[in-house]
Design a protein around this motif. Structure first.
Motif, PDB file in Angstrom:
ATOM      1  N   UNK A 134      59.450  23.504  39.116  1.00 34.45           N
ATOM      2  CA  UNK A 134      58.384  24.494  39.228  1.00 34.45           C
ATOM      3  C   UNK A 134      57.090  23.829  38.780  1.00 34.45           C
ATOM      4  N   UNK A 135      55.972  24.488  39.038  1.00 37.98           N
ATOM      5  CA  UNK A 135      54.696  24.000  38.531  1.00 37.98           C
ATOM      6  C   UNK A 135      54.295  24.835  37.323  1.00 37.98           C
ATOM      7  N   UNK A 136      53.579  24.222  36.399  1.00 41.38           N
ATOM      8  CA  UNK A 136      53.268  24.847  35.121  1.00 41.38           C
ATOM      9  C   UNK A 136      51.849  25.399  35.047  1.00 41.38           C
ATOM     10  N   UNK A 137      51.101  25.227  36.113  1.00 41.06           N
ATOM     11  CA  UNK A 137      49.786  25.837  36.260  1.00 41.06           C
ATOM     12  C   UNK A 137      49.709  26.416  37.664  1.00 41.06           C
ATOM     13  N   UNK A 138      48.791  27.343  37.892  1.00 42.07           N
ATOM     14  CA  UNK A 138      48.760  28.004  39.195  1.00 42.07           C
ATOM     15  C   UNK A 138      48.087  27.127  40.254  1.00 42.07           C
ATOM     16  N   UNK A 139      48.162  27.591  41.496  1.00 42.62           N
ATOM     17  CA  UNK A 139      47.702  26.777  42.621  1.00 42.62           C
ATOM     18  C   UNK A 139      46.225  26.409  42.550  1.00 42.62           C
ATOM     19  N   UNK A 140      45.320  27.342  42.187  1.00 40.65           N
ATOM     20  CA  UNK A 140      43.912  26.926  42.083  1.00 40.65           C
ATOM     21  C   UNK A 140      43.683  25.845  41.035  1.00 40.65           C
ATOM     22  N   UNK A 302      38.343  29.105  38.882  1.00 42.61           N
ATOM     23  CA  UNK A 302      37.950  30.519  38.971  1.00 42.61           C
ATOM     24  C   UNK A 302      38.002  31.132  37.578  1.00 42.61           C
ATOM     25  N   UNK A 303      37.011  30.861  36.739  1.00 42.91           N
ATOM     26  CA  UNK A 303      37.073  31.336  35.351  1.00 42.91           C
ATOM     27  C   UNK A 303      37.388  32.823  35.253  1.00 42.91           C
ATOM     28  N   UNK A 304      38.429  33.121  34.489  1.00 44.22           N
ATOM     29  CA  UNK A 304      38.841  34.498  34.279  1.00 44.22           C
ATOM     30  C   UNK A 304      39.761  35.050  35.339  1.00 44.22           C
ATOM     31  N   UNK A 305      39.943  34.305  36.463  1.00 43.86           N
ATOM     32  CA  UNK A 305      40.783  34.805  37.540  1.00 43.86           C
ATOM     33  C   UNK A 305      41.989  33.921  37.824  1.00 43.86           C
ATOM     34  N   UNK A 306      41.957  32.691  37.360  1.00 46.92           N
ATOM     35  CA  UNK A 306      43.104  31.802  37.503  1.00 46.92           C
ATOM     36  C   UNK A 306      43.180  30.920  36.268  1.00 46.92           C
TER      37      UNK A 306
END
Length: 320
Positions: A134-140, A302-306
């Motif tokens: 799995x990845x440990x941070x999101x796609x953005x 995306x500060x605050x969104x990702x």
């Protein structure tokens, strides 16, 4: 005029969740991406959160950086810091990038042994024995890191370039199709390393048990470490080793977010925020010696969104 470092840390009682990756700093938009934990952990967490331990979190999880760093600095400064102290707020615009620009380092490494303790001190080999594909941070955040790499890496297939991906796994987030003659993964799980398509070779090693990096002096042009610096219990030893294996002028790139396996992250990480984390990583470069002054970059997409994404980097000092 630069400010001498004086951290006024606002400690955060950690949110304890019986899952894997979740925020470990000041941003609490919870993402439980990994479901596997050490078998003994749920019971330990239940005891800790239910009052079985007296209703209080272990001291080492709450203290750490704020007490040891601040106390030592105050003693060195004679208790007179006043308005020149640097207050690190993770959500303050530009805090991560500015904090290293204003740093004046104490003469001695300001952290204590307890700052590198963890809630779960069981062998890391047990924790990482099961592959986590799995990845440990999101796609953005991944896209932001990959873009950064594309801007600072040598072009693909540059003769003589060698890269070391420390704390590597099944993916390194390098640009698509990126290749060099030598890209080495150093990690904890062999099955993950075997699946990493960018690697030309790999080695399995627990750096917390043996911080000696198993490669020759002046071997690598670049070292990367993605969202794993918060698990290192012997960071100065490891950063000294990084300096040893880097070629003169070689680049070390340490990236991190606010996601972690909370029980395996060190105390000074789980009790502090994003800008503080940049200062912590910067201190590793500074006190290891042999590196240029470290710099920090906020590449959060995306500060605050990702997921936020930060870089602290430095180059090995070039020699004539």
């Amino acid at each position: 005029m630069a400010n001498r470092i004086g951290l006024r840390i606002h400690h955060r009682l950690p949110v304890v969740l019986a899952c894997g990756v979740f925020p470990c700093s000041s941003s609490y938009s919870v993402t439980c991406a990994i479901g596997s934990v050490h078998p003994s952990l749920p019971k330990a967490l239940k005891k800790w959160t239910s009052g079985g331990g007296g209703g209080r979190a272990p001291r080492r999880l709450i203290l750490g950086l704020g007490v040891s760093f601040w106390t030592q600095y105050m003693s060195m400064a004679g208790g007179s810091v006043g308005g020149n102290s640097l207050i690190a707020f993770a959500r303050q615009k530009g805090a991560v990038e500015e904090i290293l620009k204003k740093a004046e380092w104490p003469e001695q490494f300001p952290f204590k042994e307890e700052d590198f303790q963890r809630f779960d001190e069981s062998p890391d080999s047990l924790f990482y024995e099961t592959p986590r594909l799995v990845t440990h941070i999101d796609d953005p955040a991944i896209a932001a890191l990959t873009k950064y790499y594309s801007e600072v890496f040598p072009p693909s297939n540059t003769p003589g370039v060698s890269i070391l991906d420390m704390c590597s796994s099944w993916v390194s987030h390098f640009p698509a199709g990126y290749k060099q003659d030598r890209i080495v993964g150093l990690g904890m799980n062999e099955e993950e390393l075997k699946l990493n398509p960018v690697l030309t070779e790999y080695a399995v090693q627990d750096l917390n048990l043996n911080p000696k990096i198993p490669f020759e002096d002046n071997s690598f042009d670049i070292i990367t470490n993605v969202v794993s610096v918060d698990y290192l219990t012997k960071p100065l030893d490891i950063f000294k080793e990084m300096c040893r294996v880097l070629k003169p002028g070689g680049l070390a790139i340490i990236s991190f977010s606010n996601r972690c396996f909370f029980t395996k992250a060190i105390s000074i990480w789980t009790s502090t925020g994003d800008a503080d984390h940049a200062l912590i990583v910067g201190s590793y470069f500074h006190y290891a010696g042999g590196f240029e002054p470290p710099q920090a970059v906020d590449i959060s997409p995306n500060p605050g969104r990702s997921d936020p994404m930060y870089i602290v980097f430095s180059r090995k000092v070039s020699t004539a």
